[in-house]
Design an enzyme around this catalytic site. Sequence first.
Site, short mmCIF file in Angstrom:
data_model
loop_
_atom_site.label_atom_id
_atom_site.label_comp_id
_atom_site.label_asym_id
_atom_site.label_seq_id
_atom_site.Cartn_x
_atom_site.Cartn_y
_atom_site.Cartn_z
CB SER A 10 -22.59 0.71 11.47
OG SER A 10 -22.42 0.42 12.85
CE LYS A 11 -29.43 3.49 9.52
NZ LYS A 11 -30.09 4.80 9.45
NE ARG A 12 -20.63 -0.90 16.05
CZ ARG A 12 -20.20 -1.31 14.86
NH1 ARG A 12 -21.06 -1.80 13.99
NH2 ARG A 12 -18.92 -1.22 14.53
#
Length: 464
Positions: free
Chosen positions: A239-241
């Site tokens: 994910s974006k993290r």
Amino acid sequence: MTVVTRFAPSPTGALHIGGARTALFNWLYARGHSGTFLLRIEDTDRARSTDENRQAILDGLTWLGLDWDGEPTSQAARADRHAEVAHQMLAAGHAYKCFSTQDEIEAFREQARAEKTSTLFQSPWRDVPAAEHPDLPFVVRLKAPRAGNTTLHDAVQGDVTWTNDQLDDMILLRSDGSPVYMLAVVVDDHDMGVTHVIRGDDHLANAFRQNLIYEAMGWPKPVLAHIPLIYGPDGKKLSKRHGATGAAEYQALGYPAAGMRNYLARLGWSHGDDEFFTDEQAKAWFDLDGIGKSPARFDFKKLEHICGQHIAAADDAALLRELQAFLAATGAAPLTDTQSDGMVKAMYCLKERAKIFPELIEKAHFVLTSRPVSPDEKAAAQLTDVSRGILRELTPQLQNASWDRDTLEGVVASVAEAHDTKLGKLAGPLRAALSGRAVSPSVFDMMLVLGKEETVARLQDASN
């Protein structure tokens, strides 16, 4: 059998790196088997599908070099065909009209929760004859088996069994007559002649529901291959993290497409211990039995390492074209003809150790800049009064030297020795004068690329 694969993204968002890998696996399998690779845009979610996202998907696939056969098809444009199949199933008794309202369905589920039984809706209209149907809005539901088990063979997951009491009578047509995604996928795959469905294992449960449509229509079933998802370094879904997740982001960061293809192919698939390989090797080697069952972990360091190898091995002219495309993708000014010529001439000393295009551009600063060269802070610190004096002494000797590596090294070594210093001590001032940077290719490579006239002029500028 002619192999036909498809990539069927939804234009409700950008092309995720997981989707890019799915497309790559389908592309490799089709190309490696002299088959056909189709692109279908699954745009049945009209509220969330956008032309911008559709174009972003096409652009991402184009950047990755995943060419598809024929024109991309729109799933929404085939709604009439999907509805036609639902009515065929209705006529054959494999589906039925359900007149239950949303309130009635919710009441059923509330009672099931209270009684701690399955909340899968069981319509009271399943076996009601048409003569007893009311003149009210209805949906068309598929008749699913309510007992026994279903086992599907998956080329990656092996035999997978599902208990039929976990399959609901899924809706095929909504009350407005529009088909649902689950029906559209099967109809499109059949009509397009898809022989192998290669997709993420988050679709594995859908396969059992879609299987019922194949059986009801008596259609041949495609080979299933559900590939594990991609996780981040921490073992959680990417994910974006974790950093960049979209194909367009990786292009804008400057990763070469060949390196991305190589890395994504190895992300969940293997061919012995091979890590670095060409497209032709990947097409020849790729097969479904090489795909692992466990989720793959995205490793940015490995990606950079592979990309660096591809930059080093790339054809100079092809690398320059991709570099120009990178600049365009980031909104940067294109290279001038002079800069392009300099890049090609210098490529032999730029490609080593550059993992992404920004690093390549930084190493190429000496050919991309023009006189007078403005040194950055670290480079400027190398140009002391003493070093400037040595450069003034070196310049006329270079003017009269033959312009080959051995001669240049000899002249610089001679001047260094005369000042009781090592050649390496002169590298800093020379690098600052020629490139304006504290880190650059070898000073002798820069001299050879720049030529005598430009080298001498830059040294004169820096020593004054």
